[in-house]
Each structure stands twice: as C-alpha cells, then as structure tokens.
Write a protein that holds these residues in place. Structure first.
Motif, PDB file in Angstrom:
ATOM      1  N   ARG A  32      -8.618  -3.738 -18.290  1.00  0.00           N
ATOM      2  CA  ARG A  32      -9.293  -3.323 -17.052  1.00  0.00           C
ATOM      3  C   ARG A  32     -10.221  -2.142 -17.279  1.00  0.00           C
ATOM      4  O   ARG A  32      -9.912  -1.231 -18.019  1.00  0.00           O
ATOM      5  N   ASP A  33     -11.347  -2.168 -16.585  1.00  0.00           N
ATOM      6  CA  ASP A  33     -12.305  -1.068 -16.631  1.00  0.00           C
ATOM      7  C   ASP A  33     -11.686   0.151 -15.962  1.00  0.00           C
ATOM      8  O   ASP A  33     -11.264   0.083 -14.819  1.00  0.00           O
ATOM      9  N   CYS A  34     -11.644   1.234 -16.654  1.00  0.00           N
ATOM     10  CA  CYS A  34     -10.951   2.429 -16.172  1.00  0.00           C
ATOM     11  C   CYS A  34     -11.573   3.014 -14.907  1.00  0.00           C
ATOM     12  O   CYS A  34     -10.921   3.128 -13.887  1.00  0.00           O
ATOM     13  N   THR A  35     -12.837   3.386 -14.963  1.00  0.00           N
ATOM     14  CA  THR A  35     -13.443   4.147 -13.874  1.00  0.00           C
ATOM     15  C   THR A  35     -13.430   3.391 -12.558  1.00  0.00           C
ATOM     16  O   THR A  35     -12.943   3.902 -11.552  1.00  0.00           O
ATOM     17  N   HIS A  36     -13.946   2.181 -12.548  1.00  0.00           N
ATOM     18  CA  HIS A  36     -14.035   1.448 -11.286  1.00  0.00           C
ATOM     19  C   HIS A  36     -12.665   1.111 -10.715  1.00  0.00           C
ATOM     20  O   HIS A  36     -12.444   1.220  -9.501  1.00  0.00           O
ATOM     21  N   THR A  37     -11.737   0.721 -11.565  1.00  0.00           N
ATOM     22  CA  THR A  37     -10.402   0.396 -11.085  1.00  0.00           C
ATOM     23  C   THR A  37      -9.698   1.641 -10.559  1.00  0.00           C
ATOM     24  O   THR A  37      -9.052   1.596  -9.504  1.00  0.00           O
ATOM     25  N   CYS A  38      -9.826   2.745 -11.273  1.00  0.00           N
ATOM     26  CA  CYS A  38      -9.206   3.995 -10.808  1.00  0.00           C
ATOM     27  C   CYS A  38      -9.769   4.412  -9.458  1.00  0.00           C
ATOM     28  O   CYS A  38      -9.019   4.831  -8.562  1.00  0.00           O
ATOM     29  N   LEU A  39     -11.075   4.310  -9.303  1.00  0.00           N
ATOM     30  CA  LEU A  39     -11.695   4.679  -8.029  1.00  0.00           C
ATOM     31  C   LEU A  39     -11.289   3.706  -6.926  1.00  0.00           C
ATOM     32  O   LEU A  39     -11.086   4.126  -5.777  1.00  0.00           O
ATOM     33  N   ALA A  40     -11.134   2.431  -7.268  1.00  0.00           N
ATOM     34  CA  ALA A  40     -10.669   1.449  -6.276  1.00  0.00           C
ATOM     35  C   ALA A  40      -9.260   1.803  -5.806  1.00  0.00           C
ATOM     36  O   ALA A  40      -8.968   1.770  -4.604  1.00  0.00           O
ATOM     37  N   LEU A  41      -8.383   2.160  -6.750  1.00  0.00           N
ATOM     38  CA  LEU A  41      -7.016   2.545  -6.385  1.00  0.00           C
ATOM     39  C   LEU A  41      -7.022   3.812  -5.531  1.00  0.00           C
ATOM     40  O   LEU A  41      -6.329   3.896  -4.512  1.00  0.00           O
ATOM     41  N   GLY A  42      -7.807   4.804  -5.954  1.00  0.00           N
ATOM     42  CA  GLY A  42      -7.893   6.054  -5.195  1.00  0.00           C
ATOM     43  C   GLY A  42      -8.435   5.840  -3.798  1.00  0.00           C
ATOM     44  O   GLY A  42      -7.950   6.426  -2.830  1.00  0.00           O
ATOM     45  N   GLY A  43      -9.446   4.983  -3.679  1.00  0.00           N
ATOM     46  CA  GLY A  43      -9.992   4.664  -2.361  1.00  0.00           C
ATOM     47  C   GLY A  43      -8.982   3.926  -1.495  1.00  0.00           C
ATOM     48  O   GLY A  43      -8.870   4.186  -0.297  1.00  0.00           O
ATOM     49  N   ALA A  44      -8.234   3.018  -2.113  1.00  0.00           N
ATOM     50  CA  ALA A  44      -7.208   2.276  -1.361  1.00  0.00           C
ATOM     51  C   ALA A  44      -6.166   3.237  -0.807  1.00  0.00           C
ATOM     52  O   ALA A  44      -5.759   3.118   0.359  1.00  0.00           O
ATOM     53  N   ILE A  45      -5.751   4.191  -1.619  1.00  0.00           N
ATOM     54  CA  ILE A  45      -4.772   5.181  -1.170  1.00  0.00           C
ATOM     55  C   ILE A  45      -5.312   5.960   0.023  1.00  0.00           C
ATOM     56  O   ILE A  45      -4.583   6.255   0.969  1.00  0.00           O
ATOM     57  N   ARG A  46      -6.607   6.256   0.008  1.00  0.00           N
ATOM     58  CA  ARG A  46      -7.250   7.022   1.084  1.00  0.00           C
ATOM     59  C   ARG A  46      -7.725   6.148   2.242  1.00  0.00           C
ATOM     60  O   ARG A  46      -8.147   6.647   3.272  1.00  0.00           O
ATOM     61  N   GLY A  47      -7.707   4.825   2.042  1.00  0.00           N
ATOM     62  CA  GLY A  47      -8.115   3.903   3.100  1.00  0.00           C
ATOM     63  C   GLY A  47      -9.618   3.761   3.259  1.00  0.00           C
ATOM     64  O   GLY A  47     -10.089   3.398   4.332  1.00  0.00           O
ATOM     65  N   ILE A  48     -10.367   4.018   2.175  1.00  0.00           N
ATOM     66  CA  ILE A  48     -11.825   3.882   2.250  1.00  0.00           C
ATOM     67  C   ILE A  48     -12.369   3.165   1.019  1.00  0.00           C
ATOM     68  O   ILE A  48     -11.749   3.178  -0.042  1.00  0.00           O
ATOM     69  N   ARG A  49     -13.518   2.528   1.169  1.00  0.00           N
ATOM     70  CA  ARG A  49     -14.183   1.880   0.044  1.00  0.00           C
ATOM     71  C   ARG A  49     -14.457   2.914  -1.032  1.00  0.00           C
ATOM     72  O   ARG A  49     -14.860   4.035  -0.737  1.00  0.00           O
ATOM     73  N   TRP A  50     -14.267   2.535  -2.272  1.00  0.00           N
ATOM     74  CA  TRP A  50     -14.443   3.502  -3.357  1.00  0.00           C
ATOM     75  C   TRP A  50     -15.879   3.981  -3.454  1.00  0.00           C
ATOM     76  O   TRP A  50     -16.131   5.098  -3.871  1.00  0.00           O
ATOM     77  N   THR A  51     -16.824   3.154  -3.019  1.00  0.00           N
ATOM     78  CA  THR A  51     -18.236   3.557  -3.067  1.00  0.00           C
ATOM     79  C   THR A  51     -18.560   4.652  -2.048  1.00  0.00           C
ATOM     80  O   THR A  51     -19.598   5.290  -2.150  1.00  0.00           O
ATOM     81  N   LEU A  52     -17.666   4.867  -1.093  1.00  0.00           N
ATOM     82  CA  LEU A  52     -17.879   5.900  -0.073  1.00  0.00           C
ATOM     83  C   LEU A  52     -17.163   7.206  -0.397  1.00  0.00           C
ATOM     84  O   LEU A  52     -17.263   8.174   0.357  1.00  0.00           O
ATOM     85  N   LEU A  53     -16.451   7.247  -1.518  1.00  0.00           N
ATOM     86  CA  LEU A  53     -15.786   8.482  -1.922  1.00  0.00           C
ATOM     87  C   LEU A  53     -16.831   9.547  -2.262  1.00  0.00           C
ATOM     88  O   LEU A  53     -17.858   9.234  -2.872  1.00  0.00           O
ATOM     89  N   LEU A  63       0.838  -1.196   0.000  1.00  0.00           N
ATOM     90  CA  LEU A  63       0.000   0.000   0.000  1.00  0.00           C
ATOM     91  C   LEU A  63       0.872   1.246   0.000  1.00  0.00           C
ATOM     92  O   LEU A  63       0.566   2.229  -0.682  1.00  0.00           O
ATOM     93  N   GLU A  64       1.974   1.191   0.700  1.00  0.00           N
ATOM     94  CA  GLU A  64       2.877   2.340   0.761  1.00  0.00           C
ATOM     95  C   GLU A  64       3.437   2.692  -0.626  1.00  0.00           C
ATOM     96  O   GLU A  64       3.548   3.867  -0.976  1.00  0.00           O
ATOM     97  N   THR A  65       3.751   1.673  -1.408  1.00  0.00           N
ATOM     98  CA  THR A  65       4.220   1.918  -2.774  1.00  0.00           C
ATOM     99  C   THR A  65       3.114   2.558  -3.602  1.00  0.00           C
ATOM    100  O   THR A  65       3.351   3.529  -4.331  1.00  0.00           O
ATOM    101  N   LEU A  66       1.911   2.041  -3.490  1.00  0.00           N
ATOM    102  CA  LEU A  66       0.768   2.614  -4.196  1.00  0.00           C
ATOM    103  C   LEU A  66       0.570   4.076  -3.800  1.00  0.00           C
ATOM    104  O   LEU A  66       0.383   4.946  -4.652  1.00  0.00           O
ATOM    105  N   GLN A  67       0.642   4.341  -2.513  1.00  0.00           N
ATOM    106  CA  GLN A  67       0.461   5.716  -2.033  1.00  0.00           C
ATOM    107  C   GLN A  67       1.548   6.638  -2.557  1.00  0.00           C
ATOM    108  O   GLN A  67       1.269   7.776  -2.930  1.00  0.00           O
ATOM    109  N   SER A  68       2.779   6.162  -2.602  1.00  0.00           N
ATOM    110  CA  SER A  68       3.867   7.028  -3.063  1.00  0.00           C
ATOM    111  C   SER A  68       3.775   7.293  -4.570  1.00  0.00           C
ATOM    112  O   SER A  68       4.150   8.371  -5.030  1.00  0.00           O
ATOM    113  N   LEU A  69       3.272   6.325  -5.332  1.00  0.00           N
ATOM    114  CA  LEU A  69       3.121   6.510  -6.775  1.00  0.00           C
ATOM    115  C   LEU A  69       1.945   7.427  -7.109  1.00  0.00           C
ATOM    116  O   LEU A  69       2.002   8.199  -8.047  1.00  0.00           O
TER     117      LEU A  69
END
Length: 87
Positions: free
Chosen positions: A47-68, A25-31
């Motif tokens: 890969r589907d762009c929108t859902h995967t991008c939101l999943a990555l963004g949510g992971a970086i923030r530590g929250i489910r992408w559906t809660l963004l 996760l730290e590598t993902l956050q730094s990138l």
C-alpha cells in the motif's frame, strides 16, 4: 459504523483493515492512525503510505483526506512515523 461506510474507506481498504480486525470506524478511532497503519502494513505491505495514511486520518476525523489542512496532514504523517519507530 461499519468501516466501509466511513469516509475515505473503499472496498479494498476496508477488506485489508478487516483482515487485521478493524471492522468499525470506532475501532479505527480507538487505535489511531499510527497503530492502524502498522497493522495494515502486516497484511498489505504494498500500500502507498502517504495517501493511505491520510485516508485513515481523514476517516478518523470524518472528512475527506483532500480537505485536511496542511497541519493536519503533517500531524497524521508524524503519528505514523512515530508509531513505526516505536516512539
């Protein structure tokens, strides 16, 4: 933290991220989401762009992408677009 333990990151996404050297996760956050998406597209262009991008963004923030918030979603997608265009 191992990338598969991060929120939003399941076995298939983590396997693709690992192929590009994103194992924690730290590598993902730094990138950041833009660079991670760019690298992910090299190994998994289908890969589907929108859902995967939101999943990555949510992971970086530590929250489910559906809660963004809508604003967070827009910012994540803008970051990906900027990284894709080389800005």
């Amino acid at each position: 933290m191992d990338i598969q333990q991060a929120v939003n990151i399941g076995p298939k996404l983590s396997a693709d991220l690992r192929k590009e050297g994103i194992e924690t996760l730290e590598t993902l956050q730094s990138l950041g989401v833009g660079e991670a998406w760019f690298r992910l597209q090299a190994v998994a262009p289908e890969r589907d762009c929108t859902h995967t991008c939101l999943a990555l963004g949510g992971a970086i923030r530590g929250i489910r992408w559906t809660l963004l918030s809508e604003e967070e979603k827009k910012n994540i997608l803008r970051e990906v677009q900027d990284a894709s265009s080389g800005d």
